[in-house]
Design a protein around this motif. Sequence first.
Motif, PDB file in Angstrom:
ATOM      1  N   VAL A  21       3.155  12.095  -2.153  1.00 11.02           N
ATOM      2  CA  VAL A  21       2.971  13.348  -2.893  1.00 11.02           C
ATOM      3  C   VAL A  21       4.180  13.569  -3.797  1.00 11.02           C
ATOM      4  N   ASP A  22       4.008  14.461  -4.778  1.00 12.24           N
ATOM      5  CA  ASP A  22       5.095  14.801  -5.696  1.00 12.24           C
ATOM      6  C   ASP A  22       5.750  16.100  -5.251  1.00 12.24           C
ATOM      7  N   ALA A  23       7.028  16.023  -4.956  1.00 11.46           N
ATOM      8  CA  ALA A  23       7.809  17.220  -4.640  1.00 11.46           C
ATOM      9  C   ALA A  23       8.551  17.647  -5.908  1.00 11.46           C
ATOM     10  N   THR A  24       8.465  18.920  -6.236  1.00 10.36           N
ATOM     11  CA  THR A  24       9.087  19.434  -7.452  1.00 10.36           C
ATOM     12  C   THR A  24      10.081  20.530  -7.108  1.00 10.36           C
ATOM     13  N   ALA A  25      10.976  20.789  -8.045  1.00  8.91           N
ATOM     14  CA  ALA A  25      11.969  21.843  -7.838  1.00  8.91           C
ATOM     15  C   ALA A  25      12.611  22.187  -9.167  1.00  8.91           C
ATOM     16  N   GLY A  26      12.926  23.471  -9.340  1.00 12.22           N
ATOM     17  CA  GLY A  26      13.729  23.927 -10.463  1.00 12.22           C
ATOM     18  C   GLY A  26      15.133  24.214  -9.975  1.00 12.22           C
ATOM     19  N   ALA A  27      16.121  23.885 -10.793  1.00 15.97           N
ATOM     20  CA  ALA A  27      17.507  24.048 -10.364  1.00 15.97           C
ATOM     21  C   ALA A  27      18.396  24.199 -11.582  1.00 15.97           C
ATOM     22  N   SER A  62       0.840  -1.190   0.000  1.00 12.48           N
ATOM     23  CA  SER A  62       0.000   0.000   0.000  1.00 12.48           C
ATOM     24  C   SER A  62       0.867   1.228   0.000  1.00 12.48           C
ATOM     25  N   ALA A  63       0.442   2.207  -0.766  1.00  9.61           N
ATOM     26  CA  ALA A  63       1.099   3.505  -0.718  1.00  9.61           C
ATOM     27  C   ALA A  63       0.638   4.230   0.520  1.00  9.61           C
ATOM     28  N   SER A  64       1.343   5.300   0.873  1.00 11.70           N
ATOM     29  CA  SER A  64       0.987   6.022   2.092  1.00 11.70           C
ATOM     30  C   SER A  64       0.812   7.504   1.793  1.00 11.70           C
ATOM     31  N   PRO A  65      -0.183   7.835   0.957  1.00  6.75           N
ATOM     32  CA  PRO A  65      -0.409   9.247   0.696  1.00  6.75           C
ATOM     33  C   PRO A  65      -1.012   9.938   1.893  1.00  6.75           C
ATOM     34  N   SER A  66      -0.732  11.198   2.038  1.00  3.51           N
ATOM     35  CA  SER A  66      -1.298  11.974   3.127  1.00  3.51           C
ATOM     36  C   SER A  66      -2.640  12.530   2.698  1.00  3.51           C
ATOM     37  N   SER A  67      -3.693  12.245   3.483  1.00  2.00           N
ATOM     38  CA  SER A  67      -5.034  12.677   3.121  1.00  2.00           C
ATOM     39  C   SER A  67      -5.381  14.047   3.679  1.00  2.00           C
ATOM     40  N   SER A  68      -4.521  14.624   4.484  1.00  2.00           N
ATOM     41  CA  SER A  68      -4.822  15.915   5.074  1.00  2.00           C
ATOM     42  C   SER A  68      -4.582  17.030   4.072  1.00  2.00           C
ATOM     43  N   ASP A  69      -5.247  18.164   4.299  1.00  2.00           N
ATOM     44  CA  ASP A  69      -5.133  19.297   3.400  1.00  2.00           C
ATOM     45  C   ASP A  69      -3.778  19.967   3.490  1.00  2.00           C
ATOM     46  N   ASP A  70      -3.081  19.789   4.609  1.00  2.00           N
ATOM     47  CA  ASP A  70      -1.800  20.457   4.790  1.00  2.00           C
ATOM     48  C   ASP A  70      -0.632  19.525   4.486  1.00  2.00           C
ATOM     49  N   SER A  71      -0.860  18.561   3.594  1.00  2.00           N
ATOM     50  CA  SER A  71       0.215  17.654   3.212  1.00  2.00           C
ATOM     51  C   SER A  71       1.340  18.438   2.561  1.00  2.00           C
ATOM     52  N   LYS A  72       2.554  17.959   2.792  1.00  2.00           N
ATOM     53  CA  LYS A  72       3.736  18.688   2.356  1.00  2.00           C
ATOM     54  C   LYS A  72       4.186  18.204   0.988  1.00  2.00           C
ATOM     55  N   ALA A  73       3.996  19.050  -0.026  1.00  2.00           N
ATOM     56  CA  ALA A  73       4.463  18.799  -1.386  1.00  2.00           C
ATOM     57  C   ALA A  73       5.258  20.020  -1.819  1.00  2.00           C
ATOM     58  N   PRO A  74       6.519  20.127  -1.405  1.00  2.00           N
ATOM     59  CA  PRO A  74       7.299  21.344  -1.672  1.00  2.00           C
ATOM     60  C   PRO A  74       7.524  21.558  -3.165  1.00  2.00           C
ATOM     61  N   THR A  75       7.668  22.808  -3.525  1.00  2.00           N
ATOM     62  CA  THR A  75       7.941  23.185  -4.915  1.00  2.00           C
ATOM     63  C   THR A  75       9.375  23.664  -5.094  1.00  2.00           C
ATOM     64  N   GLU A  76      10.194  23.478  -4.093  1.00  2.00           N
ATOM     65  CA  GLU A  76      11.616  23.774  -4.198  1.00  2.00           C
ATOM     66  C   GLU A  76      12.371  22.827  -3.282  1.00  2.00           C
ATOM     67  N   ALA A  77      13.649  22.664  -3.548  1.00  2.00           N
ATOM     68  CA  ALA A  77      14.473  21.737  -2.775  1.00  2.00           C
ATOM     69  C   ALA A  77      15.517  22.495  -1.981  1.00  2.00           C
ATOM     70  N   GLY A  78      16.031  21.836  -0.931  1.00  2.00           N
ATOM     71  CA  GLY A  78      17.121  22.407  -0.166  1.00  2.00           C
ATOM     72  C   GLY A  78      18.449  22.156  -0.853  1.00  2.00           C
ATOM     73  N   THR A  79      19.473  22.789  -0.326  1.00  2.00           N
ATOM     74  CA  THR A  79      20.813  22.647  -0.904  1.00  2.00           C
ATOM     75  C   THR A  79      21.770  21.930   0.038  1.00  2.00           C
ATOM     76  N   SER A  80      21.277  21.456   1.183  1.00  2.00           N
ATOM     77  CA  SER A  80      22.101  20.719   2.137  1.00  2.00           C
ATOM     78  C   SER A  80      21.183  19.911   3.033  1.00  2.00           C
ATOM     79  N   PHE A  81      21.768  19.089   3.916  1.00  2.00           N
ATOM     80  CA  PHE A  81      20.962  18.323   4.859  1.00  2.00           C
ATOM     81  C   PHE A  81      20.143  19.248   5.758  1.00  2.00           C
TER      82      PHE A  81
END
Length: 275
Positions: free
Chosen positions: A57-63, A28-47
């Motif tokens: 969810v799908d996290a996206t980023a331009g780089a 089974s997949a484990s999608p988050s059903s809440s409205d405040d699910s975290k699907a960021p549109t940018e990524a970090g540059t370090s830990f």
Amino acid sequence: MKFTRILGTALLAVGLAAGPAVADSSPSASPSSSDDSKAPTEAGTSFRTAAEMDQGVDATAGASTGDYLYWSFAADAGQRPTVKATVDLPDKHTAQTWQIDVYDGLRRRQACQYGAQTRAAAEGATSVELTCVLRTVRAWSEQWSDDPLPGTYYIRLTVVDLADSDLGLPVSAKVHVDSKDVGGSAAVDGSLAKPLVPGIAVTSASGDDDSADEDSSTKGAVLSAIEPDDGWSSGWWSDRWVWTGIGGVLAALAGIGGYALTRGHGRPYRVPPGA
């Protein structure tokens, strides 16, 4: 006939009890059903600046080609996470090689059980897809072991081989994480006191944005807010307990059946006196 009815009723009860356990252990997949699910549109540059994302969810980023992109997600005991990444490449580029790495909360690099962790993109390719299937997350392990444990996991996506002419070209990335619930087959007798969720930032306890002149004693480490939808499991319960109970019931029924089939019928044989 009476024993047959008892045996049939007991087997029916065992089947009803086993049904939920089998359903719980299915992939089974484990999608988050809440409205405040975290699907960021940018990524970090370090830990420390990794973008937090929920599973499912799908996290996206331009780089730019050559950047290190970081995301983080939570994985609990009994889960087998699968990390997938898709990189859309620029129209004109030379041959490139991309790689995805996964680290646990202690920043130990976790080996991929299978999947294309590193993949080369030929000249002119429009995209490249990467996959890393981790080992099953364990509730507890020895200190010397590098087994995956419950807590935060970090995803790092970057290009590892490219020509200098491609450095800095714009790319877009999409990352997706799903988990399979392995269940009692991977259960262990033990659990961590706390999940491996490290501090990721330092903020003021008073909440004032202008904290340059504040005393350092008013600051504290802020733990990652990301965790499974149902919270962290205690580590002691699994469907292994259900199957253990079923085994005990079947053993008891076998004992009763064996006694019913082998006991003598009628009056016991007696030796005549004086024989």
